[in-house]
Design a protein around this motif. Structure first.
Motif, PDB file in Angstrom:
ATOM      1  N   CYS A 114      17.746 -91.084  62.791  1.00 53.12           N
ATOM      2  CA  CYS A 114      16.093 -90.692  62.165  1.00 53.12           C
ATOM      3  C   CYS A 114      15.797 -91.332  60.840  1.00 53.12           C
ATOM      4  N   ASP A 166      12.279 -91.540  58.859  1.00 55.65           N
ATOM      5  CA  ASP A 166      12.476 -89.684  57.815  1.00 55.65           C
ATOM      6  C   ASP A 166      11.320 -90.216  56.509  1.00 55.65           C
ATOM      7  N   CYS A 181      13.727 -86.646  66.391  1.00 50.75           N
ATOM      8  CA  CYS A 181      13.458 -87.002  64.935  1.00 50.75           C
ATOM      9  C   CYS A 181      12.107 -86.438  65.801  1.00 50.75           C
ATOM     10  N   ARG A 182      12.028 -85.428  64.102  1.00 52.35           N
ATOM     11  CA  ARG A 182      10.876 -83.782  64.681  1.00 52.35           C
ATOM     12  C   ARG A 182       9.413 -85.124  64.608  1.00 52.35           C
ATOM     13  N   VAL A 183      10.288 -85.442  62.989  1.00 47.65           N
ATOM     14  CA  VAL A 183       8.409 -86.623  62.191  1.00 47.65           C
ATOM     15  C   VAL A 183       8.243 -87.591  63.890  1.00 47.65           C
ATOM     16  N   CYS A 185      12.308 -81.931  60.583  1.00 41.29           N
ATOM     17  CA  CYS A 185      13.307 -82.424  61.011  1.00 41.29           C
ATOM     18  C   CYS A 185      14.896 -81.858  60.807  1.00 41.29           C
TER      19      CYS A 185
HETATM   20 ZN    ZN Z   1      13.658 -87.463  61.783  1.00 42.55          ZN
END
Ligand code: ZN
Ligand code: ZN
Ligand code: ZN
Ligand code: ZN
Lengths: 141, 141
Positions: A78, A82, B121-123, B113
């Motif tokens: 990711c 990001d 992915c936290r985003v 993240c």
């Molecule tokens: Zn991420």
DNA sequence: CTTGAACCTCTACCTACTGTAGCTTGTAAG
DNA sequence: CTTACAAGCTACAGTAGGTAGAGGTTCAAG
């Protein structure tokens, strides 16, 4: 199956905006009825909700396009996602910095004005001459 | 007498922008040479400098038009000028508030993240679902 | 007198939509 | 089954505030 109007209501988007997203290739071309009206499925709902939410967070349509592409490869790192979000954060921070300088200068010039005639207005004086500014507001806003 | 290029350099404006301002009636039509080229005087220089400085402080061209009109009546009260500047200050403050909410949310989601795969992915998770947001970012930026 | 930078007009393009005109389709009531 | 009308359709224009380019003309120095 959703009509464009229902999709619009569910996502808080205008109907024209949905057609616009389709036109620029951000939403896939949906199926049509015999008569030519668009009909959407749940994946379209998810995708549009994603787009609208990202827009509310200030991402450009180009950035969103990249995010959607990345989102289609779940196994990849990711890092790119990001990086895009980080770039967006930086841009927001830059804008805040600039706006804060403007805020200070506007407040200052309003504070200095003695509210008399236009001839003596401190606000106009400052606008006429950047040397009277304390702030360094480079280019644009 | 200044050419458009010289005026541009002196005020940090593009030549096209000067012609654009003339076109929308923000700058008066200047005199012309026999051959049809624009020639400017000092009053044009002052007016354009005013416009550019106000733009740098974030005023819209419409607001600037009002300010220029007011500036032509030196004996009037400056209340209107100050009202315009005050409105501008308010707008800047609103934008700062909104951008600050975005900044916080972007920072938070980047901080959460774990930098693994796109699937985790936290985003992207936050972008997919506003319920995962702590911020209330109403409409637009 | 020649050269070339700077000028001219006109048109199109940028972001991210929004609005309008004029027409067609889908659906519910009678 | 017909009718009424909301909601859909396409295509085009417009918003702010410029920016870029094509294709042609003018100015000033050498
Ligand atoms: Zn991420
Ligand atoms: Zn004042
Ligand atoms: Zn200034
Ligand atoms: Zn959110």
């Amino acid at each position: 199956m959703l009509t464009i109007g229902t999709l619009a209501k569910r996502t808080g988007t205008k109907v024209q905006t949905i057609r616009y997203y389709e036109q620029i290739g951000l939403l896939p071309e949906p199926g049509r009825t015999e008569g030519g009206q668009r009909r959407y499925g749940d994946s379209d709902l998810d995708r549009l909700a994603f787009i609208r939410h990202a827009r509310q967070l200030g991402f450009t349509l180009e950035a969103i396009r990249e995010l959607l592409d990345l989102s289609d490869n779940p196994d990849r790192s990711c890092a790119d996602v990001d990086r895009i979000a980080h770039r967006q954060l930086k841009e927001v921070e830059v804008r805040i910095t600039r706006l804060d300088a403007l805020r200070k200068e506007l407040k200052r010039m309003l504070g200095e004005c003695s509210r008399d005639t236009v001839a003596d207005c401190r606000v106009l004086e400052v606008l006429r001459d950047h040397a009277a500014c304390l702030t360094d507001h480079g280019q644009g806003v």
